[in-house]
Design an enzyme around this catalytic site. Structure first.
Site, PDB file in Angstrom:
ATOM      1  N   ASP A  29       0.779  -1.232   0.059  1.00 31.03           N
ATOM      2  CA  ASP A  29      -0.083   0.127  -0.111  1.00 31.03           C
ATOM      3  C   ASP A  29       1.077   1.362   0.104  1.00 31.03           C
ATOM      4  OD1 ASP A  29       0.932  -0.546   2.670  1.00 31.03           O
ATOM      5  OD2 ASP A  29      -0.631   0.406   3.728  1.00 31.03           O
ATOM      6  N   HIS A 260       9.447  -1.399   9.221  1.00 31.63           N
ATOM      7  CA  HIS A 260       8.228  -2.539   9.027  1.00 31.63           C
ATOM      8  C   HIS A 260       8.354  -3.464   7.766  1.00 31.63           C
ATOM      9  CE1 HIS A 260       6.455  -0.575  12.564  1.00 31.63           C
ATOM     10  NE2 HIS A 260       6.208   0.646  11.792  1.00 31.63           N
TER      11      HIS A 260
HETATM   12  C1  BDR Z   1       2.292  -1.109   8.781  1.00 27.82           C
HETATM   13  O1  BDR Z   1       1.260  -0.172   8.453  1.00 27.82           O
HETATM   14  C2  BDR Z   1       1.628   0.804   7.255  1.00 27.82           C
HETATM   15  O2  BDR Z   1       1.249   1.862   7.471  1.00 27.82           O
HETATM   16  C3  BDR Z   1       3.183   0.557   6.904  1.00 27.82           C
HETATM   17  O3  BDR Z   1       3.396   0.672   5.558  1.00 27.82           O
HETATM   18  C4  BDR Z   1       3.181  -0.655   7.339  1.00 27.82           C
HETATM   19  O4  BDR Z   1       2.997  -2.034   6.572  1.00 27.82           O
HETATM   20  C5  BDR Z   1       2.798  -0.732  10.051  1.00 27.82           C
HETATM   21  O5  BDR Z   1       2.027  -1.036  10.937  1.00 27.82           O
HETATM   22 CA    CA Z   2       2.747  -1.196   4.185  1.00 26.26          CA
END
Ligand code: BDR
Ligand code: CA
Length: 330
Positions: A29, A260
């Protein structure tokens, strides 16, 4: 056939159908950390990225698709991008998070207009096709809401046994959430979809906040990024914005951000980066206070058999060294 000179250098990138490379589909995303995950995957010698599917989340699905196409193009790789879900499985899209990822998902950096279009096929259909084409060989790496994967599983439940593994960025097992006290964003944004996956029988590695919050890129590393790479300016601008957002909540760490989504890709490439614990995991889909919580049965005698390898520790130094060298932050 003419003899090959003995001094010929070994191929840096094995050919795309080499059995040595792990086939993956990345679901994104895009999103600043998604952008880093895309680069990490596309620059890998160990992964063969069959395609990238997009979903709403950090931004709407069209922005995520455009950002993804732009990044792929900047790497010069020929990897197809498939547009996926504009909404969660049974809920409307909760809206973007511009205070973390900027209005355009990439920290308001200037994003070049991609020349390529997304493929005409839907993301979920692409996932089904690839899994059936390479049974037992494909690892799915969702680093976004699990909507596209869940739609693929609901469309053809038979694929559950043919997916080699799901390595997901999502959840918070033994640590706080980041959207609510107990829920992580990718699960909270579509809890029903995540539940489909945890109940599917496909082996799952859960790369949650327990480990991703222990990884971190610092401003000095980012500043050292190789200026000759075509994506460096975009990455530096986007990540600086992202770091400022994290600084508001983690002031003591200075210019810093967690990695992340890249960590999930790294674990798909090298499972040894994280220590895992086998547990039963399910997802809360109705609680007033606990919506999107990954409920991990850590009791001595759990009532259900384990369905996931939950990452509980990470070799953060090894990961960061690999990440920085691959992206040219030396
Ligand atoms: C996840 O949420 C999204 O905002 C980031 O891209 C990551 O995949 C972290 O909680
Ligand atoms: Ca993400």
């Amino acid at each position: 056939m003419a003899a090959q000179p003995e001094t010929q250098a070994p191929l840096k990138n094995p050919p795309p159908d080499s059995p040595r490379r792990q086939k993956v589909i990345l679901d994104v995303d895009t999103g600043v950390d998604d952008a880093l995950a895309i680069l990490y995957a596309l620059l890998s010698d160990e992964l063969e990225v069959l395609g990238i599917t997009t979903c709403c989340g950090n931004v709407d699905v069209d922005t995520a698709t455009r950002n993804t196409l732009a990044l792929v193009e900047l790497t010069g790789k020929d990897v197809p991008v498939y547009r996926g879900s504009a909404n969660a499985l049974v809920r409307p899209f909760a809206g973007p998070v511009p205070w973390i990822h900027g209005d355009n998902g990439l920290g308001n950096a200037a994003v070049p207009e991609p020349s390529r279009r997304p493929e005409p096929e839907d993301a979920a259909v692409f996932i089904c096709e690839q899994v059936l084409r390479y049974p037992g060989e494909v690892v799915l790496v969702p680093v976004a809401r699990m909507t596209n994967l869940a739609r693929a599983y609901l469309f053809d439940p038979g694929i559950a046994k043919s997916v080699q593994r799901i390595v997901m960025m999502g959840g918070a097992a033994f640590c706080p959430g980041n959207v609510t006290p107990v829920a992580e964003a990718n699960i909270w944004g579509d809890p029903e979809a995540a539940r489909v996956l945890f109940r599917s029988g496909t082996p799952i590695t859960m790369v949650g906040l327990d480990v991703t919050m222990r990884t971190g890129l610092t401003g000095d590393r980012l500043n050292r990024m190789d200026p000759s790479r075509p994506y460096t300016e975009l990455v530096q601008q986007a990540v600086r914005f992202y770091m400022r957002a994290y600084e508001e909540h983690h002031a003591a760490r200075g210019a810093w951000c967690p990695l992340h989504d890249p960590l999930a890709v790294a674990v798909a490439e090298d499972p040894g980066l994280c220590r895992t614990r086998r547990c039963h995991v399910d997802v809360e889909t109705s609680g007033d206070l606990t919506l999107g919580m990954t409920v991990v049965d850590a009791r001595g005698k759990p009532t259900a058999p384990p369905n996931a390898d939950v990452c509980v520790d990470v070799d953060a130094e090894r990961f960061l060294a690999r990440f920085c060298s691959r992206l040219g932050m030396v």
